[in-house]
Design a protein around this motif. Structure first.
Motif, short mmCIF file in Angstrom:
data_model
loop_
_atom_site.label_atom_id
_atom_site.label_comp_id
_atom_site.label_asym_id
_atom_site.label_seq_id
_atom_site.Cartn_x
_atom_site.Cartn_y
_atom_site.Cartn_z
N MET A 34 0.83 -1.21 0.00
CA MET A 34 0.00 0.00 0.00
C MET A 34 0.86 1.26 0.00
O MET A 34 0.49 2.28 -0.58
N GLY A 35 2.02 1.17 0.65
CA GLY A 35 2.91 2.33 0.67
C GLY A 35 3.38 2.71 -0.72
O GLY A 35 3.34 3.88 -1.12
N TYR A 36 3.82 1.72 -1.49
CA TYR A 36 4.29 2.00 -2.85
C TYR A 36 3.15 2.42 -3.76
O TYR A 36 3.32 3.25 -4.65
N LEU A 37 1.95 1.84 -3.57
CA LEU A 37 0.79 2.25 -4.36
C LEU A 37 0.44 3.71 -4.08
O LEU A 37 0.19 4.49 -5.00
N SER A 38 0.46 4.09 -2.80
CA SER A 38 0.16 5.48 -2.44
C SER A 38 1.21 6.43 -3.01
O SER A 38 0.89 7.52 -3.49
N ARG A 39 2.47 6.00 -2.96
CA ARG A 39 3.53 6.83 -3.54
C ARG A 39 3.35 6.97 -5.05
O ARG A 39 3.60 8.04 -5.61
N ALA A 40 2.87 5.90 -5.69
CA ALA A 40 2.61 5.95 -7.13
C ALA A 40 1.54 6.98 -7.46
O ALA A 40 1.69 7.78 -8.39
N ILE A 41 0.46 6.98 -6.68
CA ILE A 41 -0.62 7.95 -6.90
C ILE A 41 -0.09 9.37 -6.70
O ILE A 41 -0.32 10.27 -7.52
N LEU A 42 0.62 9.57 -5.60
CA LEU A 42 1.12 10.89 -5.24
C LEU A 42 2.01 11.49 -6.33
O LEU A 42 1.78 12.60 -6.81
N TYR A 43 3.02 10.74 -6.75
CA TYR A 43 3.98 11.27 -7.71
C TYR A 43 3.39 11.37 -9.12
O TYR A 43 3.73 12.29 -9.87
N SER A 44 2.51 10.43 -9.48
CA SER A 44 1.88 10.51 -10.79
C SER A 44 1.01 11.75 -10.90
O SER A 44 1.07 12.49 -11.90
N VAL A 45 0.20 11.99 -9.87
CA VAL A 45 -0.66 13.18 -9.88
C VAL A 45 0.18 14.44 -9.87
O VAL A 45 -0.11 15.40 -10.59
N LEU A 46 1.25 14.47 -9.06
CA LEU A 46 2.12 15.64 -9.02
C LEU A 46 2.72 15.92 -10.39
O LEU A 46 2.75 17.07 -10.85
N GLY A 47 3.21 14.87 -11.07
CA GLY A 47 3.79 15.06 -12.40
C GLY A 47 2.77 15.56 -13.40
O GLY A 47 3.06 16.48 -14.20
N ILE A 48 1.56 15.01 -13.36
CA ILE A 48 0.51 15.43 -14.30
C ILE A 48 0.12 16.88 -14.04
O ILE A 48 -0.03 17.68 -14.97
N ILE A 49 -0.05 17.23 -12.76
CA ILE A 49 -0.41 18.62 -12.42
C ILE A 49 0.67 19.59 -12.89
O ILE A 49 0.39 20.64 -13.47
N ALA A 50 1.93 19.23 -12.63
CA ALA A 50 3.04 20.10 -13.01
C ALA A 50 3.07 20.34 -14.52
O ALA A 50 3.38 21.43 -14.98
N LEU A 51 2.71 19.31 -15.29
CA LEU A 51 2.77 19.42 -16.75
C LEU A 51 1.53 20.07 -17.36
O LEU A 51 1.59 20.57 -18.48
N THR A 52 0.42 20.06 -16.62
CA THR A 52 -0.84 20.52 -17.22
C THR A 52 -1.50 21.71 -16.54
O THR A 52 -2.33 22.37 -17.15
N SER A 53 -1.15 21.99 -15.28
CA SER A 53 -1.87 23.04 -14.55
C SER A 53 -0.94 23.82 -13.64
O SER A 53 -0.69 23.43 -12.50
N ALA A 54 -0.44 24.93 -14.16
CA ALA A 54 0.46 25.77 -13.38
C ALA A 54 -0.23 26.33 -12.14
O ALA A 54 0.38 26.52 -11.10
N GLY A 55 -1.54 26.59 -12.25
CA GLY A 55 -2.28 27.14 -11.13
C GLY A 55 -2.30 26.20 -9.93
O GLY A 55 -2.07 26.61 -8.80
N LYS A 56 -2.55 24.92 -10.20
CA LYS A 56 -2.62 23.96 -9.11
C LYS A 56 -1.25 23.66 -8.52
O LYS A 56 -1.11 23.49 -7.32
N ILE A 57 -0.23 23.56 -9.38
CA ILE A 57 1.10 23.28 -8.85
C ILE A 57 1.59 24.43 -8.00
O ILE A 57 2.38 24.27 -7.08
N GLY A 58 1.08 25.65 -8.29
CA GLY A 58 1.44 26.80 -7.48
C GLY A 58 0.94 26.69 -6.05
O GLY A 58 1.44 27.39 -5.17
#
Length: 253
Positions: free
Chosen positions: A1-25
């Motif tokens: 579960m730890g690695y699955l949660s880390r997968a969700i966290l970093y995947s969402v962070l990467g997607i946000i950073a690439l697609t939504s400057a407002g949210k990453i801010g």
């Protein structure tokens, strides 16, 4: 579960950073706000609360009980201190996920900064933050080394996909950059009297690169790759266990 949660966290962070400057801010809050907006977002947040807490405990076990057999020489102690920094960071992330999972309104964005300010108000608080910053620096060094050397593969099953090495290599290097930024913010707050407001969390660290052009894009892509890599680890990571005789596990070369 730890690695699955880390997968969700970093995947969402990467997607946000690439697609939504407002949210990453919005830093880390932007990550959990995006997850909260997913279908069944609250359920996902609760999975992350449990998983991130579990991952933090796993890293503390590595620090205090040396379950991954890093040893007690200088190199081994440095690795274990790096795991302690990672554990504390993931505890903070678990707490942030918990606040989003239990609140209808967005929590205040300064929880990490408030905690840092509280530590600074204590005797030797600056030293504590400064040492934590050094722990993150050490973690960054070992993350970069892992990414370049690929030595993380000896703790992954041979059944993992062939591209795991390159996915993990790029992800670890990007993560090293983020850890270095977090470490520097803690070091400044603790040893350079910059104040708790300077402390950066995972999302804040990525957001701080948003004006750096291609470097921001490369780190964002690397973070997304690290998320996908963590998803592979959830299935194929060799989790060390102590046998009845207290022997350390042997990992695949």
């Amino acid at each position: 579960m730890g690695y699955l949660s880390r997968a969700i966290l970093y995947s969402v962070l990467g997607i946000i950073a690439l697609t939504s400057a407002g949210k990453i801010g919005k830093g880390t809050n932007g990550i959990f706000r995006a997850i909260e907006d997913f279908p069944a977002g609250t359920v996902i947040l609760w999975i992350m609360v449990v998983g991130l807490l579990a991952y933090a405990l796993f890293r503390f076990a590595s620090t205090f009980f040396d379950i991954e057999n890093n040893g007690s020489d200088k190199k081994g102690i440095a690795k274990r201190l790096g795991h302690a920094g990672s554990a504390i960071g993931h505890l903070a992330l678990a707490w942030s996920a918990f606040k989003f999972a239990t609140s209808e309104s967005e929590p205040s964005g300064g929880s990490a900064q408030e905690a840092a300010s509280g530590i600074l108000s204590m005797s030797l608080g600056g030293v504590v933050l400064g040492i934590l910053g050094i722990a993150f620096f050490l973690a960054a060094v070992f993350q970069a080394k892992k990414g370049i050397s690929g030595d993380f593969m000896h703790r992954i099953s041979a059944q993992a996909p062939d591209f795991t090495r390159w996915l993990g290599g790029a992800g670890y290097i990007a993560r090293a950059v983020v850890f270095a930024i977090i470490g520097w913010s803690l070091f400044k707050a603790g040893f350079m009297s910059a104040g708790g407001g300077q402390v950066k969390t995972l999302g804040d660290a990525v957001a701080s690169l948003s004006g750096e052009g291609i470097w921001f894009t490369l780190v964002a892509v690397g973070i997304l790759m690290f998320g996908l890599f963590s998803l592979i680890l959830a299935q194929y990571r060799i989790i060390p266990d102590m046998d009845s005789g207290g022997m350390k596990p042997a990992f695949r070369a």
